[in-house]
Design a protein around this motif. Structure first.
Motif, PDB file in Angstrom:
ATOM      1  N   LYS A 165       0.942  -1.734  -0.134  1.00 29.81           N
ATOM      2  CA  LYS A 165      -0.146   0.076   0.432  1.00 29.81           C
ATOM      3  C   LYS A 165       0.788   1.039  -0.083  1.00 29.81           C
ATOM      4  O   LYS A 165       0.614   2.003  -0.200  1.00 29.81           O
ATOM      5  CB  LYS A 165      -0.989   0.250   1.202  1.00 29.81           C
ATOM      6  N   PHE A 166       2.125   1.198   0.746  1.00 31.51           N
ATOM      7  CA  PHE A 166       2.907   1.859   1.194  1.00 31.51           C
ATOM      8  C   PHE A 166       4.235   2.607   0.142  1.00 31.51           C
ATOM      9  O   PHE A 166       4.298   3.335   0.327  1.00 31.51           O
ATOM     10  CB  PHE A 166       2.447   2.911   2.510  1.00 31.51           C
ATOM     11  N   GLY A 167       4.121   1.243  -0.160  1.00 32.17           N
ATOM     12  CA  GLY A 167       5.702   1.223  -0.792  1.00 32.17           C
ATOM     13  C   GLY A 167       6.854   1.183   0.920  1.00 32.17           C
ATOM     14  O   GLY A 167       6.532   1.459   1.953  1.00 32.17           O
ATOM     15  N   LYS A 168       8.192   0.279   0.603  1.00 30.29           N
ATOM     16  CA  LYS A 168       8.738   0.174   1.400  1.00 30.29           C
ATOM     17  C   LYS A 168       9.471   1.075   2.291  1.00 30.29           C
ATOM     18  O   LYS A 168      10.069   1.377   3.138  1.00 30.29           O
ATOM     19  CB  LYS A 168      10.382  -1.476   0.824  1.00 30.29           C
ATOM     20  N   SER A 169       9.769   2.347   1.338  1.00 33.61           N
ATOM     21  CA  SER A 169      10.069   2.772   2.246  1.00 33.61           C
ATOM     22  C   SER A 169       9.166   4.255   2.542  1.00 33.61           C
ATOM     23  O   SER A 169      10.161   5.172   3.720  1.00 33.61           O
ATOM     24  CB  SER A 169      10.877   4.347   0.439  1.00 33.61           C
ATOM     25  N   ASN A 170       8.774   4.169   3.143  1.00 35.34           N
ATOM     26  CA  ASN A 170       7.244   5.144   3.508  1.00 35.34           C
ATOM     27  C   ASN A 170       6.641   3.979   4.714  1.00 35.34           C
ATOM     28  O   ASN A 170       5.836   4.140   5.086  1.00 35.34           O
ATOM     29  CB  ASN A 170       5.639   4.765   2.809  1.00 35.34           C
ATOM     30  N   VAL A 171       7.827   2.770   5.278  1.00 42.42           N
ATOM     31  CA  VAL A 171       7.604   1.858   6.245  1.00 42.42           C
ATOM     32  C   VAL A 171       8.117   2.194   7.401  1.00 42.42           C
ATOM     33  O   VAL A 171       9.785   1.875   6.637  1.00 42.42           O
ATOM     34  CB  VAL A 171       7.059   0.576   5.768  1.00 42.42           C
TER      35      VAL A 171
END
Length: 270
Positions: A157-163
């Motif tokens: 949903k958010f992309g790895k860089s945003n988790v």
């Protein structure tokens, strides 16, 4: 279906049908003039907003009760928003699909304690009251399955860089149990001290220099405070697969310079 009804709605419903509460399983909460909409609820402005609604009020409460600084609390409120976004998308109202991380769960608890605003907030943000299962961690395998699903869906949903791995603390992000074979067999410094590496599920390593005869409880407390956690309630400390206690010392455990102690977060609800 459970419904949220205001006090005035409750009175009107009873006039129409005296048995409406039992028939509809309605939950009645006090009226509230909403300060926010679905988007503005998440804005954090702790200096200028003095009300008891929205993310600012929740962040203030967590900072006060958990001794988090503002930057750390902002990271967790962002993760909490991600959780609720997934909950709404999957219609996971009963905590059967997704699970919060330990830190996100602590913020969720603080939100639930303000039960009146919590019910209104969930209707605003999700269209339903999102339920919390305090016994959800008792089934360890089911909890692991939910954790894995949550981690996967966060990335999608958010992309790895945003988790934020440090906030979410998923075991998939890093290994958390030490192996004796990777210990570095170094001679301790001449002053009788050594450096110990502390690590939890996040990527960050914290290095602490201490004397070999100093009890480890002091270092445990410093680590927990830095992470915004309670040493006794939230963490266990592991060295080579065995639990380490406050009264232990590096000397009593036969530790070497640069040995790693893993901080494992205790399982809680959901």
């Amino acid at each position: 279906m459970t419904k949220i009804m205001s006090t005035n709605s409750k009175k009107r419903a009873r006039e129409e049908d005296p048995d409406v509460a039992g028939a509809t399983k309605a939950v009645f909460v006090s009226n509230r003039d909403a300060d926010f909409n679905e988007s503005t609820w998440w804005m954090v402005d702790i200096e200028n907003y003095n009300g008891n609604q929205g993310a600012s009020a929740l962040v203030k409460r967590c900072m006060r009760n958990h001794e988090w600084n503002l930057d750390w609390a902002k990271k967790i409120i962002q993760a909490y928003r991600q959780l609720l976004t997934l909950k709404k998308g999957f219609e996971d109202w009963d905590a059967e699909i997704l699970s919060p991380s330990h830190l996100v769960d602590k913020m969720w608890h603080q939100h639930i304690l303000d039960i009146g605003n919590y019910c209104h907030d969930m209707m605003l943000l999700c269209g339903r009251v999102v339920l919390h299962n305090p016994d959800g961690a008792l089934d360890i395998q089911a909890k692991k399955t939910r954790d894995t699903s949550t981690f996967s869906e966060l990335i999608k949903k958010f992309g790895k860089s945003n988790v934020n791995v440090e906030v979410w603390g998923f075991p998939e992000a890093t290994n958390t149990i030490s192996d004796r074979s990777r210990a570095v067999n170094q001679v301790p410094a001449d002053d009788g001290s050594l450096t110990i590496c502390f690590r939890d599920q996040g990527p960050e390593k914290i290095f602490t220099k201490m004397k070999r005869t100093t009890r480890l409880g002091t270092a445990f407390q410093s680590f927990a405070k830095r992470k915004g956690l309670n040493k006794t309630e939230d963490l266990r400390f592991i060295l080579y697969g065995d639990r380490v206690y406050d009264l232990d010392t590096p000397e009593s455990l036969g530790m070497n310079d640069m040995d790693q102690i893993d901080a494992v977060r205790n399982a809680h609800g959901c």
